[in-house]
Enzyme design. Structure first.
Site, PDB file in Angstrom:
ATOM      1  N   GLU A 500      41.234  45.019  37.751  1.00 50.56           N
ATOM      2  CA  GLU A 500      42.667  44.562  37.262  1.00 50.56           C
ATOM      3  C   GLU A 500      43.611  45.647  37.969  1.00 50.56           C
ATOM      4  OE1 GLU A 500      42.810  44.581  33.119  1.00 50.56           O
ATOM      5  OE2 GLU A 500      41.714  42.658  32.181  1.00 50.56           O
TER       6      GLU A 500
HETATM    7  C1  LIG Z   1      32.719  43.233  38.676  1.00 46.55           C
HETATM    8  C2  LIG Z   1      34.379  43.035  39.362  1.00 46.55           C
HETATM    9  C3  LIG Z   1      35.092  41.249  38.410  1.00 46.55           C
HETATM   10  C4  LIG Z   1      36.391  40.333  39.637  1.00 46.55           C
HETATM   11  N1  LIG Z   1      36.587  40.089  38.587  1.00 46.55           N
HETATM   12  C5  LIG Z   1      37.575  38.967  39.103  1.00 46.55           C
HETATM   13  C6  LIG Z   1      38.049  38.578  38.732  1.00 46.55           C
HETATM   14  O1  LIG Z   1      38.121  38.004  37.689  1.00 46.55           O
HETATM   15  N2  LIG Z   1      39.035  37.624  39.073  1.00 46.55           N
HETATM   16  C7  LIG Z   1      39.923  37.705  40.328  1.00 46.55           C
HETATM   17  O2  LIG Z   1      41.065  37.149  40.681  1.00 46.55           O
HETATM   18  N3  LIG Z   1      39.221  39.411  40.300  1.00 46.55           N
HETATM   19  C8  LIG Z   1      38.350  40.364  40.343  1.00 46.55           C
HETATM   20  N4  LIG Z   1      37.619  41.292  40.462  1.00 46.55           N
HETATM   21  C9  LIG Z   1      38.432  41.913  41.322  1.00 46.55           C
HETATM   22  C10 LIG Z   1      39.200  43.184  41.627  1.00 46.55           C
HETATM   23  O3  LIG Z   1      41.097  42.724  41.484  1.00 46.55           O
HETATM   24  C11 LIG Z   1      39.407  43.364  43.301  1.00 46.55           C
HETATM   25  O4  LIG Z   1      38.298  43.773  43.137  1.00 46.55           O
HETATM   26  C12 LIG Z   1      40.365  44.778  43.047  1.00 46.55           C
HETATM   27  O5  LIG Z   1      41.615  43.563  42.679  1.00 46.55           O
HETATM   28  C13 LIG Z   1      40.433  45.357  44.627  1.00 46.55           C
HETATM   29  O6  LIG Z   1      40.070  44.397  45.669  1.00 46.55           O
HETATM   30  P1  LIG Z   1      39.415  44.446  47.173  1.00 46.55           P
HETATM   31  O7  LIG Z   1      37.799  45.051  46.185  1.00 46.55           O
HETATM   32  O8  LIG Z   1      39.226  43.989  47.720  1.00 46.55           O
HETATM   33  O9  LIG Z   1      39.880  46.060  47.375  1.00 46.55           O
HETATM   34  P2  LIG Z   1      40.881  46.420  48.836  1.00 46.55           P
HETATM   35  O10 LIG Z   1      41.873  46.028  48.236  1.00 46.55           O
HETATM   36  O11 LIG Z   1      40.047  46.595  49.842  1.00 46.55           O
HETATM   37  O12 LIG Z   1      40.794  47.582  48.313  1.00 46.55           O
HETATM   38  C14 LIG Z   1      39.930  48.797  48.317  1.00 46.55           C
HETATM   39  C15 LIG Z   1      40.440  50.719  47.978  1.00 46.55           C
HETATM   40  O13 LIG Z   1      41.950  50.518  48.656  1.00 46.55           O
HETATM   41  C16 LIG Z   1      42.725  50.812  48.157  1.00 46.55           C
HETATM   42  N5  LIG Z   1      44.228  50.196  47.993  1.00 46.55           N
HETATM   43  C17 LIG Z   1      44.759  49.472  48.325  1.00 46.55           C
HETATM   44  N6  LIG Z   1      46.068  49.627  48.779  1.00 46.55           N
HETATM   45  C18 LIG Z   1      46.175  50.563  48.279  1.00 46.55           C
HETATM   46  C19 LIG Z   1      47.579  50.983  48.380  1.00 46.55           C
HETATM   47  N7  LIG Z   1      49.079  50.013  49.007  1.00 46.55           N
HETATM   48  N8  LIG Z   1      47.631  52.541  47.791  1.00 46.55           N
HETATM   49  C20 LIG Z   1      46.607  53.206  47.512  1.00 46.55           C
HETATM   50  N9  LIG Z   1      45.673  52.383  47.918  1.00 46.55           N
HETATM   51  C21 LIG Z   1      45.257  51.555  47.944  1.00 46.55           C
HETATM   52  C22 LIG Z   1      42.262  50.213  46.388  1.00 46.55           C
HETATM   53  O14 LIG Z   1      42.545  51.203  45.732  1.00 46.55           O
HETATM   54  C23 LIG Z   1      40.555  50.396  46.860  1.00 46.55           C
HETATM   55  O15 LIG Z   1      40.734  51.699  46.302  1.00 46.55           O
HETATM   56  C24 LIG Z   1      36.642  41.932  40.604  1.00 46.55           C
HETATM   57  C25 LIG Z   1      36.042  42.607  40.891  1.00 46.55           C
HETATM   58  C26 LIG Z   1      34.648  43.109  40.558  1.00 46.55           C
HETATM   59  C27 LIG Z   1      34.097  43.699  41.339  1.00 46.55           C
END
Ligand SMILES: Cc1cc2nc3c(=O)[nH]c(=O)nc-3n(C[C@H](O)[C@H](O)[C@H](O)COP(=O)(O)OP(=O)(O)OC[C@H]3O[C@@H](n4cnc5c(N)ncnc54)[C@H](O)[C@@H]3O)c2cc1C
Length: 806
Positions: A500
């Site tokens: 989220e």
């Molecule tokens: C257990 C689990 C359940 C989930 N359930 C769902 C679901 O039901 N439906 C769904 O759609 N998604 C779901 N997600 C996805 C979740 O919302 C994403 O993992 C999350 O949005 C982050 O995306 P990413 O993991 O690709 O990280 P990335 O986008 O690759 O980010 C990596 C890091 O960079 C940071 N970052 C990225 N951009 C910026 C910025 N501009 N400024 C500062 N920091 C930044 C982030 O905070 C993070 O720490 C789930 C994820 C997990 C792990």
């Protein structure tokens, strides 16, 4: 003479200030000071005349709105316009989504405390209380997180109960067969479940968070609502919501999942529909879902729907059984076996009325998501985090009394008191924030900024609480098995941090980014007026903003000099000083925030270390005010005072530290130097909890059983004959009784009735001398046996251990 002049200037300044003419207070008192300087003979009359002319010109230009709007505003508009942030469409929708509430007050620099303390949170209804005591209690009793982890899934009876008792329909109104619960009740259910089983809490919370039900309720057509909502409420459809893909994580709007408007066959009929291709991952409940809420970019290259070819992000409901969908494989999120997995769709053809809201909903997906995000984000992860924190408090406070080293319960060591105080103080603050944020949702708010704060700071606080709890439990925390009470919560912490909106992004980009535009009294108006080319509107907004800066500067200075004591809206009672100190920080925040906005302009959103610190300041002020609100609403119980003191001292110090960090790093150095004496005229005032405060919290949580009960209320407490927390609670009860009996024995030693001899011998001597009864001797034995039992950890035969590895 000089002194009299100075005093007169101060009097004029204060007089104008208290009649709310902050701007004129600064201009007039500045002029008066210069005049005094000139008349004292230390400056030439020429300089004096020049300065007077400058003040006269300023007064003329700025004092008359007609003159100002004609001569000054166009110039200002051209200059300031270049600094204003340029908003893309997706950014604009995100920034404008939801509502602002108490965050706006904190942002203003002059929060209306009567509004906060006068606000009445909705209470749980009889039906909601009965649900917590009935179905939730029953579900908790049938769960054992260790067994769930070994089985890789919830037991069949738990799934059955979840569906039958409509856990998946908490947000669905009763008319559609759901429970129609308030946000408070929904939050209370997630909190209780998470204290027993994180897996179950996540399973129950996802269908009630942002997803098909929420989107249908807000944007669905009547036909869609009537078809899906009753089925979702009864658990006949298991939903998931698929936004994230390999290419689009935090930047969800960059999704490559695509729908092409085209003709095709569905159910044997030729219709205009969409051919969908997507790759999603990390989707909770995907592997068991029957209904996929899908977000994708919709294109209409053949212009079948109108002139637009790129319609934008769209949300649709896709039955999971359709040809072309690959679903069912599972990720393994930190070993917590809630269902989570990827979903792939290849050339899946569906009619247009699968779009949420029908054809009218095409391209509206991003707006739908942003507008709906706040409600679920206010509840799910904050409640899950509080459930975990209360469990940690409960476990650690019992263990610290029962576990002895160096002949002393470990909780009595000052070294242990420190983490114990952090755990208990943060738990109070977290619970207060959970409940206030949910209450704002019940009051009809869709709190965009506050929900982001609650999500990011409560999941992060859980990390702190869990780390401390692990350290206090030490070896017993590390050995996995049915006796390990906190390992699962520890493993789950990164899940809450990531989902989220990952916390780094939420802190550094979303909270202040959204707050600065939505909560600021003038920023959004300035942007809108500039974009419309509305000179009058811009004049009103910009000069209102200038007046606001002057009044924040005045408040910051006066509250800084008085330690907040000049705040007139603080309530009487034990919370008063904290409110005054918070008011001081709020005024300081308003000024520093304006300085950052004015000096960095559109650059500010890229200076994430600065926006992150501003987010910290705003967030810790919110968490402190939630703490005070709870203390106020519960009638200031004296037993809670240590928790409130620790939480407020800690939060205020963090907020102040964040503001100091902004000033230290603001690129416009002269501006930062000139702000310092206004913002911190007496230097830094917030020092965090002192040692006495820390010890008072530790004592409260270890010795005041009622305070401990209140602090951890709302979680599941297993029966005393259950291994794990049940046994620990029993051991604590027995240890408390033993302490009373041991005190009798020590008193008898002091009076010379019995001799001081080690352990068991003294109890026997006490019995022989009639100091304690036989029942009391047995109580001492029972306490020893219970203590012995709860310090045990699990060990496995080699074969069994191998099975665990698989
Ligand atoms: C257990 C689990 C359940 C989930 N359930 C769902 C679901 O039901 N439906 C769904 O759609 N998604 C779901 N997600 C996805 C979740 O919302 C994403 O993992 C999350 O949005 C982050 O995306 P990413 O993991 O690709 O990280 P990335 O986008 O690759 O980010 C990596 C890091 O960079 C940071 N970052 C990225 N951009 C910026 C910025 N501009 N400024 C500062 N920091 C930044 C982030 O905070 C993070 O720490 C789930 C994820 C997990 C792990």
């Amino acid at each position: 003479m000089t002194l009299a002049w100075f005093v007169a200037t101060i009097a004029l300044f204060l007089g104008l200030l208290f009649t709310h003419r902050a701007y004129w207070a600064w201009v007039a008192s500045g002029g008066l000071l210069l005049l005094g300087w000139a008349l004292s003979g230390s400056a030439s009359w020429a300089a004096f005349s020049g300065v007077s002319a400058l003040f006269a010109a300023l007064a003329l230009l700025f004092g008359s709105r007609a003159w100002r709007s004609r001569w000054v505003t166009p110039l200002v508009m051209a200059q300031v316009g270049r600094l204003l942030p340029r908003l893309g469409q997706t950014e604009r929708i995100a920034l404008e989504a939801g509502t602002v509430w108490w965050d706006k007050e904190l942002f203003s620099g002059a929060p209306d405390w009567r509004m906060l303390f006068g606000f009445r949170p909705q209470e749980l209804s009889e039906r909601e209380l009965a649900f917590l005591e009935g179905p939730v209690e029953r579900l908790c009793r049938m769960l054992n997180e260790w067994d769930v982890a070994q089985a890789g899934d919830l037991p069949t009876e738990a799934w059955k109960l979840l569906k039958q008792d409509r856990f998946f329909g908490m947000i669905i109104p009763e008319e559609y067969g759901g429970l129609g619960f308030s946000a408070q009740a929904h939050s209370a259910v997630v909190q209780k479940l998470s204290s027993r089983s994180v897996t179950t809490a996540v399973t129950a919370m996802v269908p009630n968070s942002l997803g098909p039900a929420e989107l249908l309720l807000r944007y669905g057509t009547d036909a869609q609502r009537e078809h899906y909502l009753p089925r979702l409420a009864r658990g006949e459809e298991i939903p998931c919501f698929a936004l994230t893909g390999p290419e689009a994580g935090s930047d969800a709007a960059a999704t490559q999942s695509e729908g092409i408007v085209c003709r095709g066959k569905y159910d044997g009929e030729e219709v205009v529909g969409m051919r969908l291709n997507w790759r999603k991952r990390y989707i909770t409940l995907a592997s068991v879902a029957t209904l996929i809420g899908l977000a994708f970019r919709l294109r209409d290259p053949d212009r079948l729907l109108g002139d637009e070819t790129d319609l934008g992000i769209t949300c649709a409901l896709i039955p999971a059984h359709l040809p072309g969908i690959e679903i069912g494989t599972r990720h393994d999120p930190m070993g917590i076996p809630f269902h989570n997995g990827p979903i792939v769709g290849r050339d899946v053809f569906v009619p247009l009325d699968f779009i949420i809201g029908g054809v009218a909903g095409a391209g509206q997906g991003w707006r739908m998501l942003m507008e709906s995000l706040a409600a679920g984000r206010s509840i799910s992860l904050p409640s899950l985090s509080v459930g975990g924190a209360k469990l940690a408090t409960r476990v650690v406070s019992a263990y610290a009394m029962v576990r002895e080293q160096f002949d002393t319960p470990i909780g009595r060591f000052e070294g242990v008191e420190e983490p114990l105080a952090r755990i208990a103080g943060l738990t109070y603050l977290m619970d207060a924030t959970r409940s206030l944020t949910a209450a704002s949702v019940d009051a009809g708010e869709s709190p965009a900024v506050l929900s982001a704060i609650a999500k990011a700071y409560l999941t992060d606080a859980l990390r702190s609480v869990t780390n401390d709890a692990m350290d206090i439990r030490a070896g017993a925390a590390i050995q996995r098995g049915p006796r390990n009470l906190l390992g699962r919560v520890y493993d789950a912490v990164p899940v809450g941090i990531t989902v989220e909106g990952a916390n780094i992004l939420t802190r550094s980009m979303i909270i202040y980014g959204q707050g600065a535009i939505r909560c600021h009294p003038f920023a959004l108006e300035e942007i809108h007026a500039f974009e419309r080319g509305d000179r009058d509107g811009f004049d009103r907004a910009f000069f209102g903003h200038v007046g606001h800066v002057f009044s924040s500067a005045s408040r910051a200075l006066l509250l800084g000099l008085s330690g907040g004591r000049l705040e007139r809206g603080a309530p009487t009672g034990p919370a008063r000083r904290y409110v005054e100190r918070l008011s001081r920080l709020s005024a300081a925040f308003a000024l520093v925030s304006d300085a950052a906005m004015a000096s960095l302009g559109g650059q500010l959103k890229r200076r994430e270390m600065i926006t992150g610190r501003l987010a910290d300041a705003l967030a810790w002020m919110y968490l402190a005010s939630a703490t005070l609100k709870r203390f106020h609403d519960t009638g200031h119980p004296p037993g809670d005072e240590p928790f409130v003191a620790w939480a407020c001292n800690d939060a205020l110090a963090k907020a102040e530290f964040a503001l100091v960090g902004v000033l230290r790093n603001l690129p416009a150095r002269p501006l930062a130097w000139s702000l310092r004496p206004l913002v911190f005229p007496l230097g830094r005032r917030e020092r965090g909890p002192d040692d006495a405060c820390v010890s008072a919290v530790a004592t409260a949580v270890l010795d005041d059983a009622e305070a401990r009960e209140r602090l951890t209320s709302g979680i599941f407490i297993p029966p005393e004959d259950e291994i794990g927390l049940g046994h620990l609670e029993a051991a604590l009860r027995k240890a408390s009784e033993a302490l009373r009996i041991e005190a009798k024995l020590r008193a008898a030693v002091r009076k010379g009735i019995i001799d001081r001899v080690p352990g068991e011998a003294m109890a026997s001597a006490g019995l022989a001398a009639g100091v304690i009864s036989k029942a009391e001797l047995e109580a001492l034995h029972a306490a020893d046996a219970a203590r012995e039992e709860v310090i045990q950890v699990d060990a496995f035969e080699a074969v069994e251990y191998q099975k665990l590895r698989r």
